[in-house]
Design an enzyme around this catalytic site. Structure first.
Site, short mmCIF file in Angstrom:
data_model
loop_
_atom_site.label_atom_id
_atom_site.label_comp_id
_atom_site.label_asym_id
_atom_site.label_seq_id
_atom_site.Cartn_x
_atom_site.Cartn_y
_atom_site.Cartn_z
N ARG A 224 37.17 36.38 29.22
CA ARG A 224 36.49 37.17 29.27
C ARG A 224 37.02 38.79 28.45
O ARG A 224 35.98 39.79 28.95
CB ARG A 224 38.13 37.91 30.25
CG ARG A 224 38.08 36.92 32.23
CD ARG A 224 38.70 37.06 32.81
NE ARG A 224 38.85 38.41 33.66
CZ ARG A 224 39.44 39.45 34.23
NH1 ARG A 224 41.08 38.22 34.39
NH2 ARG A 224 38.97 40.22 35.32
N HIS B 145 47.60 47.15 35.82
CA HIS B 145 47.24 45.26 36.23
C HIS B 145 47.16 45.47 34.30
O HIS B 145 47.13 44.00 34.29
CB HIS B 145 46.74 44.42 36.55
CG HIS B 145 46.79 44.58 38.13
ND1 HIS B 145 45.86 44.58 39.06
CD2 HIS B 145 48.00 44.87 38.55
CE1 HIS B 145 45.88 44.28 40.14
NE2 HIS B 145 48.22 44.56 39.96
N GLN C 106 43.92 49.08 38.90
CA GLN C 106 44.10 47.92 38.18
C GLN C 106 42.94 46.83 37.37
O GLN C 106 43.47 45.71 37.90
CB GLN C 106 43.61 47.22 40.57
CG GLN C 106 44.16 47.82 41.25
CD GLN C 106 44.13 47.32 42.56
OE1 GLN C 106 44.24 46.10 42.86
NE2 GLN C 106 42.76 47.37 43.05
P1 NAD Z 1 49.94 39.57 45.94
O1 NAD Z 1 51.18 38.90 47.29
O2 NAD Z 1 50.35 40.67 45.81
O3 NAD Z 1 48.82 39.48 46.38
C1 NAD Z 1 48.57 37.90 45.90
C2 NAD Z 1 47.25 37.51 46.56
O4 NAD Z 1 46.70 36.65 45.53
C3 NAD Z 1 46.68 38.17 47.91
O5 NAD Z 1 46.78 38.95 48.69
C4 NAD Z 1 45.16 36.79 47.55
O6 NAD Z 1 44.64 37.85 47.64
C5 NAD Z 1 45.56 36.32 46.34
N1 NAD Z 1 45.45 34.57 46.32
C6 NAD Z 1 46.32 34.40 47.07
N2 NAD Z 1 45.37 32.99 46.93
C7 NAD Z 1 44.58 32.87 46.44
C8 NAD Z 1 43.75 31.92 46.70
N3 NAD Z 1 43.69 31.25 46.47
N4 NAD Z 1 42.45 32.39 45.86
C9 NAD Z 1 42.45 33.89 44.77
N5 NAD Z 1 43.52 35.17 45.64
C10 NAD Z 1 44.23 34.21 45.72
O7 NAD Z 1 51.04 38.82 44.82
P2 NAD Z 1 52.14 38.31 43.88
O8 NAD Z 1 52.09 37.86 44.27
O9 NAD Z 1 53.31 39.41 44.94
O10 NAD Z 1 52.40 39.88 42.68
C11 NAD Z 1 51.66 41.11 43.36
C12 NAD Z 1 51.57 41.60 41.48
O11 NAD Z 1 51.20 40.86 40.82
C13 NAD Z 1 51.95 43.04 42.24
O12 NAD Z 1 52.90 44.16 41.00
C14 NAD Z 1 50.65 43.29 41.03
O13 NAD Z 1 49.86 44.40 41.01
C15 NAD Z 1 49.96 41.86 40.15
N6 NAD Z 1 49.24 41.26 40.46
C16 NAD Z 1 48.53 41.38 38.85
C17 NAD Z 1 47.03 40.62 39.35
C18 NAD Z 1 46.28 40.19 38.16
O14 NAD Z 1 45.35 39.20 37.72
N7 NAD Z 1 46.26 41.39 37.15
C19 NAD Z 1 46.42 39.87 39.77
C20 NAD Z 1 47.31 39.91 41.69
C21 NAD Z 1 48.21 40.55 41.22
N1 APR Z 2 30.06 49.37 44.22
C1 APR Z 2 31.31 49.43 44.98
N2 APR Z 2 31.49 48.97 45.95
C2 APR Z 2 32.23 47.22 45.42
C3 APR Z 2 30.58 47.12 44.50
C4 APR Z 2 30.13 47.99 44.19
N3 APR Z 2 28.42 47.36 43.20
N4 APR Z 2 30.81 45.47 44.13
C5 APR Z 2 32.13 45.27 44.85
N5 APR Z 2 32.64 46.13 45.30
C6 APR Z 2 33.83 45.77 46.08
C7 APR Z 2 33.58 44.71 46.63
O1 APR Z 2 33.16 45.19 48.00
C8 APR Z 2 34.93 44.69 47.21
O2 APR Z 2 35.69 45.05 47.78
O3 APR Z 2 35.30 46.08 44.84
C9 APR Z 2 36.24 44.93 45.29
C10 APR Z 2 36.39 44.14 44.71
O4 APR Z 2 37.80 43.25 45.48
P1 APR Z 2 38.42 41.72 44.63
O5 APR Z 2 37.49 41.70 43.61
O6 APR Z 2 39.07 41.92 45.21
O7 APR Z 2 39.04 42.88 43.25
P2 APR Z 2 39.69 43.95 43.52
O8 APR Z 2 40.62 45.00 44.59
O9 APR Z 2 39.75 45.28 41.82
O10 APR Z 2 41.17 42.74 43.29
C11 APR Z 2 42.30 42.95 43.10
O11 APR Z 2 43.05 41.07 42.56
O12 APR Z 2 43.29 39.32 41.66
C12 APR Z 2 43.76 40.57 41.42
O13 APR Z 2 44.43 41.52 39.62
C13 APR Z 2 43.36 41.09 39.69
O14 APR Z 2 43.53 43.63 39.88
C14 APR Z 2 43.09 42.90 40.89
C15 APR Z 2 42.95 42.24 41.91
#
Ligand code: NAD
Ligand code: APR
Length: 235
Positions: free
Chosen positions: A59, A109, A91
């Site tokens: 990445r 994050h 994020q």
């Molecule tokens: P959470 O409960 O906030 O979120 C868990 C998330 O994991 C779910 O909302 C879902 O979107 C995702 N998830 C669950 N199963 C999944 C799958 N099979 N594939 C993809 N996504 C899946 O997470 P948590 O364990 O309570 O931790 C929350 C903390 O972790 C927060 O502090 C958040 O800011 C941090 N975080 C960081 C990252 C990162 O990659 N930097 C990712 C997620 C959460």
């Molecule tokens: N313009 C506007 N919105 C967009 C576009 C675009 N071109 N492409 C995608 N999106 C929107 C999608 O509709 C979706 O709602 O961006 C969002 C992306 O959502 P996620 O893939 O879930 O990403 P994010 O919300 O940043 O995830 C939150 O989860 O796994 C963790 O650490 C990871 O910071 C991330 C956190």
């Protein structure tokens, strides 16, 4: 003169999508190809650190190839030209907001471009591939480095600053996030409780859609510059 005095922006992967950075939960998103438990949890790192290092090394290499898009540029312009304060909470772990010129920026994050040493707990800029043999630039320890990225189950960074900004703001704008992960997904309610006007700018309605006063759906490179133009015109 804009009606607003203090803006908090929250961005997610969608703001970087048009720069060519994969999102997480869209079709063919990162989590459809890799199990988040293997590469975005502390347990995954203990199980197979080499796997996690390679995931973030790839990445980091990809991040060097992409550029900020018009949405990143518009948010940096808002910070420069708005008469009040603008706090950008992201994020995302890419560096596209900085490269577009945003400065009042919180990476809740963490950042792909930093490493965290588990021996001395210091963060250092990091641009090359990391492995179990990498040496901490600060203390010289070998084998203690991890990506400076917050994983599932870990606390995000600078939450005190974020909640202070949410308490002050009168406009909260969420951009390109699915509203899936807490605590970021709860910021809109926090802002509402403090009397802020809340806006969602996203490709499609997020999980938290019903919490927003207003929503504009579309691609970030189109709807974010238009939103910034409007905010700066005080309309
Ligand atoms: P959470 O409960 O906030 O979120 C868990 C998330 O994991 C779910 O909302 C879902 O979107 C995702 N998830 C669950 N199963 C999944 C799958 N099979 N594939 C993809 N996504 C899946 O997470 P948590 O364990 O309570 O931790 C929350 C903390 O972790 C927060 O502090 C958040 O800011 C941090 N975080 C960081 C990252 C990162 O990659 N930097 C990712 C997620 C959460
Ligand atoms: N313009 C506007 N919105 C967009 C576009 C675009 N071109 N492409 C995608 N999106 C929107 C999608 O509709 C979706 O709602 O961006 C969002 C992306 O959502 P996620 O893939 O879930 O990403 P994010 O919300 O940043 O995830 C939150 O989860 O796994 C963790 O650490 C990871 O910071 C991330 C956190």
């Amino acid at each position: 003169m804009s009606a607003y005095k203090s803006i908090v922006l929250l961005t997610g992967a969608g703001v970087s999508a048009e720069s060519g950075v994969d999102t997480f939960r869209d079709k063919d998103g990162i989590w459809s190809k890799v199990d988040y438990r293997d590469v975005a949890t502390p347990e995954g790192f203990i199980r197979d650190a080499a796997r996690v290092h390679e995931f973030y090394n790839q990445r980091r290499r990809d991040m060097a190839k992409v550029k900020p898009n018009a949405a990143h540029a518009a948010l940096a312009r808002l910070e420069r030209e708005f008469s009040g304060s603008v706090t950008l909470v992201t994020q995302n772990i890419d560096d596209l907001h900085e490269r577009a010129g945003s400065t009042n920026l919180i990476h809740m994050h963490g950042e792909l471009g930093k490493t965290l040493c588990q021996a001395c707990e210091r963060r250092s800029p990091w641009s090359k591939d990391m492995s179990a043999l990498s040496q901490c630039p600060a203390c010289g320890a070998v084998g203690y480095l991890r990506p400076d990225v917050v994983w599932f189950g870990e606390m995000p960074y600078r939450m005190d600053h974020i909640y202070a900004a949410l308490a002050e703001c009168d406009l909260f704008v969420s951009i390109g996030t699915s509203g899936n992960v807490y605590p970021a997904a709860g910021f809109v309610e926090e802002a509402r409780l403090n009397g802020a006007h809340t806006v969602e700018l996203n490709l499609e309605p997020s999980d938290g859609h019903s919490s927003f006063d207003e929503a504009v759906l579309g691609r970030a490179t189109e709807i974010v510059p238009a939103f910034v133009e409007k905010a700066l015109a005080g309309r």
